[in-house]
Design a protein around this motif. Sequence first.
Motif, PDB file in Angstrom:
ATOM      1  N   LEU A   1       0.844  -1.187   0.000  1.00  0.00           N
ATOM      2  CA  LEU A   1       0.000   0.000   0.000  1.00  0.00           C
ATOM      3  C   LEU A   1       0.880   1.238   0.000  1.00  0.00           C
TER       4      LEU A   1
ATOM      5  N   THR B   1     -14.661  -1.613  -6.508  1.00  0.00           N
ATOM      6  CA  THR B   1     -13.639  -1.320  -5.519  1.00  0.00           C
ATOM      7  C   THR B   1     -13.770  -2.188  -4.266  1.00  0.00           C
TER       8      THR B   1
ATOM      9  N   ILE C   1     -11.250  -1.342  -1.525  1.00  0.00           N
ATOM     10  CA  ILE C   1     -10.786  -0.480  -0.429  1.00  0.00           C
ATOM     11  C   ILE C   1     -11.790   0.627  -0.096  1.00  0.00           C
TER      12      ILE C   1
ATOM     13  N   GLU D   1      -6.201   0.357  -7.433  1.00  0.00           N
ATOM     14  CA  GLU D   1      -6.226  -1.018  -6.920  1.00  0.00           C
ATOM     15  C   GLU D   1      -5.797  -1.921  -8.064  1.00  0.00           C
TER      16      GLU D   1
ATOM     17  N   THR E   1      -1.809  -1.503  -4.070  1.00  0.00           N
ATOM     18  CA  THR E   1      -2.846  -0.513  -3.814  1.00  0.00           C
ATOM     19  C   THR E   1      -2.162   0.792  -3.447  1.00  0.00           C
TER      20      THR E   1
ATOM     21  N   TRP F   1      -8.322  -2.499   3.757  1.00  0.00           N
ATOM     22  CA  TRP F   1      -7.045  -3.018   3.239  1.00  0.00           C
ATOM     23  C   TRP F   1      -6.475  -4.098   4.166  1.00  0.00           C
TER      24      TRP F   1
END
Length: 215
Positions: free
Chosen positions: A83, A135, A137, A185, A190, A210
Amino acid sequence: MTGAPGPDVVVLDYGSGNLRSVVRAVERAGASVTLTSDFDTALAADGLVVPGVGAYAACMQGLRAIKGERIIGRRLAGGRPVLGICVGMQILFSGGVEHGVETDGCDEWPGLVTRLEADVVPHMGWNTVEVSEGTRIFAGIEDERFYFVHSYAARSWDLDTNDRTRAPLVTWAEHGGDRFVAAVENGPLTATQFHPEKSGDAGAALLRNWVASLA
C-alpha cells in the motif's frame, strides 16, 4: 481473553515523515505493525505500507538507500500486498518531474507525476473522489471525503493491459479543474494520493478494508 493478532504489517522507514501517525492508524485498523527499514522483515510481512511526504527525488533517494524499490518489486512479483500513500503512491510510477528535473521512480506503472495545473497549489484539504466500480478499499465509503496535501500527481493513467490481465481499478479526483489519479487497486498493489491516516472515519474504514484483505 484477547482476540487473535491481526496481520503482520511493516511500515517502511526510509526517512520520510509522518511515519508514527501511519503506524498508529494501521494499528487501529487491526494490524500488528512494525516500523522498520530491514529488507527481510519488510519482504516477509503480510502487508507493506510505503508512506511518503515531501519531494519526489528525496523520497526516491531514501527508498533506494534501503533497497526499498527492490523490496516493493519482489513483494509484487510474489503477489504480496503493498500500500503506497501520497508520495509513496507517486514513486510507483515511472518517474516524477519537479522544477524541471525528472527523477526515475519504481516503474511499477507507466507515466510521470507532474505538478498540478490548478489556480491554487498545493491541493490541501478535503475532497471527494470518483470511485471505480468493483472497488474493495472504498467499500462502504464510496461517497466520503478524504484529506489531500500535495502539489504533484499522476494526471493520466497510461497502463494498457490489452485485456490480458484484469485492468486496475483507478479512482479519480479533481482540484481546480485538473483531474488526477486519487487511488489505484492493481492486484496486490494498492495506493492512495490522499492520506487515509488523516482522513478521519473514512480513512480509518479504508485502512480496515485493506488490512482485512491481507487475511
